[in-house]
Scaffold this motif. Structure first.
Motif, PDB file in Angstrom:
ATOM      1  N   ASP A 272       0.817  -1.217   0.000  1.00 35.58           N
ATOM      2  CA  ASP A 272       0.000   0.000   0.000  1.00 35.58           C
ATOM      3  C   ASP A 272       0.849   1.265   0.000  1.00 35.58           C
ATOM      4  OD1 ASP A 272      -2.020  -1.793   0.136  1.00 35.58           O
ATOM      5  OD2 ASP A 272      -2.758  -1.215   2.117  1.00 35.58           O
ATOM      6  N   TRP A 273       1.911   1.284   0.835  1.00 37.90           N
ATOM      7  CA  TRP A 273       2.718   2.497   0.948  1.00 37.90           C
ATOM      8  C   TRP A 273       3.383   2.874  -0.368  1.00 37.90           C
ATOM      9  CZ3 TRP A 273       7.897   1.926  -0.104  1.00 37.90           C
ATOM     10  CH2 TRP A 273       8.455   0.644   0.036  1.00 37.90           C
ATOM     11  N   TYR A 274       3.740   1.864  -1.169  1.00 39.73           N
ATOM     12  CA  TYR A 274       4.338   2.148  -2.480  1.00 39.73           C
ATOM     13  C   TYR A 274       3.282   2.727  -3.425  1.00 39.73           C
ATOM     14  CZ  TYR A 274       6.667   1.527  -6.985  1.00 39.73           C
ATOM     15  OH  TYR A 274       7.210   1.740  -8.237  1.00 39.73           O
ATOM     16  N   MET A 275       2.102   2.107  -3.452  1.00 41.74           N
ATOM     17  CA  MET A 275       1.042   2.554  -4.356  1.00 41.74           C
ATOM     18  C   MET A 275       0.544   3.945  -3.968  1.00 41.74           C
ATOM     19  SD  MET A 275       0.919   0.135  -6.535  1.00 41.74           S
ATOM     20  CE  MET A 275      -0.552   0.551  -7.480  1.00 41.74           C
ATOM     21  N   ASN A 276       0.533   4.253  -2.673  1.00 40.29           N
ATOM     22  CA  ASN A 276       0.110   5.592  -2.239  1.00 40.29           C
ATOM     23  C   ASN A 276       1.057   6.660  -2.767  1.00 40.29           C
ATOM     24  OD1 ASN A 276      -2.063   4.527  -0.855  1.00 40.29           O
ATOM     25  ND2 ASN A 276      -0.979   4.433   1.111  1.00 40.29           N
ATOM     26  N   GLU A 277       2.352   6.371  -2.717  1.00 43.27           N
ATOM     27  CA  GLU A 277       3.314   7.350  -3.234  1.00 43.27           C
ATOM     28  C   GLU A 277       3.275   7.399  -4.759  1.00 43.27           C
ATOM     29  OE1 GLU A 277       7.711   9.128  -2.308  1.00 43.27           O
ATOM     30  OE2 GLU A 277       7.298   7.061  -1.693  1.00 43.27           O
ATOM     31  N   LEU A 278       2.977   6.262  -5.387  1.00 42.42           N
ATOM     32  CA  LEU A 278       2.841   6.235  -6.845  1.00 42.42           C
ATOM     33  C   LEU A 278       1.657   7.101  -7.275  1.00 42.42           C
ATOM     34  CD1 LEU A 278       4.258   4.891  -9.272  1.00 42.42           C
ATOM     35  CD2 LEU A 278       2.555   3.066  -9.161  1.00 42.42           C
ATOM     36  N   ASP A 279       0.621   7.148  -6.447  1.00 44.80           N
ATOM     37  CA  ASP A 279      -0.548   7.987  -6.722  1.00 44.80           C
ATOM     38  C   ASP A 279      -0.164   9.459  -6.671  1.00 44.80           C
ATOM     39  OD1 ASP A 279      -3.269   8.493  -7.253  1.00 44.80           O
ATOM     40  OD2 ASP A 279      -3.653   8.814  -5.116  1.00 44.80           O
ATOM     41  N   ILE A 280       0.680   9.827  -5.723  1.00 46.58           N
ATOM     42  CA  ILE A 280       1.178  11.211  -5.644  1.00 46.58           C
ATOM     43  C   ILE A 280       1.984  11.544  -6.902  1.00 46.58           C
ATOM     44  CG2 ILE A 280       2.692  12.795  -4.377  1.00 46.58           C
ATOM     45  CD1 ILE A 280       2.045  11.154  -1.846  1.00 46.58           C
ATOM     46  N   HIS A 281       2.814  10.586  -7.324  1.00 41.09           N
ATOM     47  CA  HIS A 281       3.617  10.766  -8.541  1.00 41.09           C
ATOM     48  C   HIS A 281       2.712  10.962  -9.758  1.00 41.09           C
ATOM     49  CE1 HIS A 281       6.693  10.315 -11.572  1.00 41.09           C
ATOM     50  NE2 HIS A 281       6.228   9.143 -11.989  1.00 41.09           N
ATOM     51  N   LEU A 282       1.582  10.248  -9.796  1.00 43.65           N
ATOM     52  CA  LEU A 282       0.645  10.384 -10.914  1.00 43.65           C
ATOM     53  C   LEU A 282       0.087  11.805 -10.981  1.00 43.65           C
ATOM     54  CD1 LEU A 282      -1.194   9.397 -13.185  1.00 43.65           C
ATOM     55  CD2 LEU A 282      -2.763   8.483 -11.450  1.00 43.65           C
ATOM     56  N   ARG A 283      -0.278  12.380  -9.835  1.00 44.13           N
ATOM     57  CA  ARG A 283      -0.829  13.735  -9.824  1.00 44.13           C
ATOM     58  C   ARG A 283       0.227  14.750 -10.278  1.00 44.13           C
ATOM     59  NH1 ARG A 283      -3.384  11.746  -5.050  1.00 44.13           N
ATOM     60  NH2 ARG A 283      -1.906  12.808  -3.656  1.00 44.13           N
ATOM     61  N   GLU A 284       1.464  14.539  -9.839  1.00 44.19           N
ATOM     62  CA  GLU A 284       2.557  15.412 -10.292  1.00 44.19           C
ATOM     63  C   GLU A 284       2.797  15.231 -11.786  1.00 44.19           C
ATOM     64  OE1 GLU A 284       5.140  15.355  -6.105  1.00 44.19           O
ATOM     65  OE2 GLU A 284       5.687  14.036  -7.770  1.00 44.19           O
ATOM     66  N   TRP A 285       2.716  13.987 -12.240  1.00 37.25           N
ATOM     67  CA  TRP A 285       2.927  13.635 -13.653  1.00 37.25           C
ATOM     68  C   TRP A 285       1.880  14.317 -14.536  1.00 37.25           C
ATOM     69  CZ3 TRP A 285       0.358  11.432 -17.701  1.00 37.25           C
ATOM     70  CH2 TRP A 285       1.099  10.817 -18.711  1.00 37.25           C
ATOM     71  N   GLU A 286       0.611  14.272 -14.096  1.00 38.09           N
ATOM     72  CA  GLU A 286      -0.485  14.867 -14.877  1.00 38.09           C
ATOM     73  C   GLU A 286      -0.339  16.379 -14.967  1.00 38.09           C
ATOM     74  OE1 GLU A 286      -3.774  13.253 -12.683  1.00 38.09           O
ATOM     75  OE2 GLU A 286      -4.170  11.708 -14.217  1.00 38.09           O
ATOM     76  N   LEU A 287       0.106  17.002 -13.893  1.00 39.83           N
ATOM     77  CA  LEU A 287       0.318  18.454 -13.897  1.00 39.83           C
ATOM     78  C   LEU A 287       1.420  18.835 -14.877  1.00 39.83           C
ATOM     79  CD1 LEU A 287      -0.436  21.172 -12.630  1.00 39.83           C
ATOM     80  CD2 LEU A 287       1.288  20.739 -10.844  1.00 39.83           C
ATOM     81  N   GLN A 288       2.515  18.069 -14.873  1.00 39.54           N
ATOM     82  CA  GLN A 288       3.620  18.320 -15.798  1.00 39.54           C
ATOM     83  C   GLN A 288       3.165  18.152 -17.250  1.00 39.54           C
ATOM     84  OE1 GLN A 288       6.626  15.560 -14.540  1.00 39.54           O
ATOM     85  NE2 GLN A 288       7.207  16.755 -12.728  1.00 39.54           N
ATOM     86  N   ARG A 289       2.334  17.140 -17.472  1.00 36.66           N
ATOM     87  CA  ARG A 289       1.853  16.876 -18.829  1.00 36.66           C
ATOM     88  C   ARG A 289       0.984  18.030 -19.339  1.00 36.66           C
ATOM     89  NH1 ARG A 289      -2.548  12.389 -20.867  1.00 36.66           N
ATOM     90  NH2 ARG A 289      -1.927  12.332 -23.050  1.00 36.66           N
ATOM     91  N   LYS A 290       0.100  18.529 -18.485  1.00 34.43           N
ATOM     92  CA  LYS A 290      -0.777  19.640 -18.878  1.00 34.43           C
ATOM     93  C   LYS A 290       0.050  20.862 -19.250  1.00 34.43           C
ATOM     94  CE  LYS A 290      -4.829  18.252 -16.176  1.00 34.43           C
ATOM     95  NZ  LYS A 290      -5.671  18.553 -14.985  1.00 34.43           N
ATOM     96  N   LYS A 291       1.061  21.161 -18.456  1.00 36.60           N
ATOM     97  CA  LYS A 291       1.926  22.308 -18.733  1.00 36.60           C
ATOM     98  C   LYS A 291       2.655  22.124 -20.066  1.00 36.60           C
ATOM     99  CE  LYS A 291       2.839  23.735 -13.939  1.00 36.60           C
ATOM    100  NZ  LYS A 291       3.867  23.876 -12.865  1.00 36.60           N
TER     101      LYS A 291
END
Length: 412
Positions: A272-291
């Motif tokens: 779970d702890w890995y997937m939770n941090e991967l979820d944070i990475h996804l939100r950062e990833w999506e923001l970078q992609r939009k920019k």
């Protein structure tokens, strides 16, 4: 038939022997001493055969087996009809085969006719590979045992195809023993060392931390992590699916292929702890992609690589290896290869009591025996450690005083 001068300054005159099976034609040829003496029917038949022979020669269909050199077979037959097909050789494997052909095999066999290559030639060739000077990259004088075995495998593959395609009656490699490679014990981190590595990773960017943890925790191969996309990540079930791999980059373009084997295509359950941090990475990833899209800089199109190199471009397959080496040095950690993190993952599971079958499935090994052989020394250590847990039950030796001769009672 005359096709002119060859590169060796000899005339290229392919020829063919025509066998007559038709009884009527055979009867016509009984008293025939040459083409001029042949009857009209026999000449028409021979003209048709010659015309067909010329057509096959000019179209490239005709193969003069007894005059085909090893290099001609490799370049004109083996490469286009076998080796270049990904179903037979992965792109990276194909490049490695071609490199060994150019550097080691061609110098010994390129001008030899296929029909001339005998078992003894190959015995001599393999023997010479272990001599000083065989190495061509300037990094040493002798080839490693693993490299010699690989070159042997390339040569055997080529000549096996020549045998299967009936260009030679038997494979001359068959009688040559496969060069031995001493199986080395794999390098890995134990539980204490793994905790040190993970602690150091939390001093590094999340991007690299998650990629490296994918190898330590998930047992993933480097190419599998580079090829991972968000569509392969299931946050609801806490899993990562391995469906493809990027293990090669050509002309700045990533070469994507299926997993190493059918069993390599797998679903890995992650903590779970890995997937939770991967979820944070996804939100950062999506923001970078939009920019990047707004700026017109996104080049990933619809691809969604979890660990891309920026602007959606796939990460170069060697980048994780380079980053890992610098990371280990930077934190003064025990030096092991990036691939050895996969071994560390298996070792930690074995020490935690996981079954070898479960580890085989998680790592994506096609055979149980492969997993058992690689980690045999680890299981022995665990068995020894388990046995030593009973040391606390060992009876303590008690000293029983021996009676002195003077203390013995005298007989009545």
């Amino acid at each position: 038939m005359d096709l002119g001068i060859q590169t060796d300054n000899k005339r290229n005159r392919p020829s063919v022997t025509i066998e007559i099976d038709d009884p009527s034609l055979m009867k016509m040829s009984e008293k025939c001493t040459g083409y001029k003496d042949a009857s009209r029917g026999l000449r028409d038949y021979l003209d048709d055969q010659l015309s067909d022979f010329k057509r096959r020669v000019l179209s490239g269909e005709y193969i003069q087996v007894d005059k085909m050199t090893f290099k001609e077979f490799v370049e004109n037959e083996w490469k286009p009809k076998y080796a270049s097909h990904e179903d037979n050789l992965a792109p990276l494997t194909y490049d490695t085969y071609c490199s060994h052909l150019e550097n080691h095999i061609y110098p010994a066999f390129e001008s030899k006719y296929l029909s001339e290559i005998k078992t003894l030639h190959i015995v001599t060739f393999v023997n010479n590979l272990s001599k000083p000077g065989a190495r061509k990259d300037g990094r040493g004088k002798t080839l490693a045992a693993g490299t010699i075995q690989y070159i042997y495998r390339v040569l055997k593959n080529v000549l096996t195809r020549a045998t299967e395609w009936q260009l030679i009656p038997s494979n001359p490699v068959t009688g040559v023993k496969k060069p031995k490679v001493e199986q080395k014990e794999v390098e890995f981190y134990d539980e204490v060392e793994a905790k040190e590595v993970i602690a150091a990773l939390y001093l590094e960017p999340r991007y690299w931390r998650l990629l490296i943890l994918g190898a330590i925790i998930g047992g993933c191969r480097r190419g599998e992590l580079v090829g991972l996309e968000w569509s392969d990540v299931d946050f609801e079930n806490m899993t990562v699916s391995i469906k493809k791999s990027i293990s090669q980059t050509k002309k700045s373009k990533a070469i994507e292929k299926g997993p190493k084997s059918k069993s390599s295509k797998r679903i890995i359950e992650m903590p779970d702890w890995y997937m939770n941090e991967l979820d944070i990475h996804l939100r950062e990833w999506e923001l970078q992609r939009k920019k990047a899209i707004v700026a017109g800089e996104w080049i990933g199109n619809e691809r969604t690589y979890v660990f891309h190199a920026g602007r959606g471009k796939p990460l170069h397959h060697n980048s994780p290896t380079g980053w890992w080496a610098k990371f280990v040095k930077r934190h003064n950690l025990k030096r092991i290869r990036l691939h050895d993190l996969r071994h560390s993952s298996a070792t930690l599971l074995i020490e935690a009591g996981a079954s070898m079958k479960a580890i085989q499935k998680r790592l994506g090994h096609s055979k149980y025996q492969t997993t058992a052989n690689i980690y045999a020394h680890v299981t022995k250590k665990v068995s020894r450690d388990t046995a030593e847990k009973f040391d606390k039950f060992a009876p303590r030796p008690q000293s029983v005083p021996n009676p002195s001769p003077s203390s013995k009672s005298a007989p009545n």
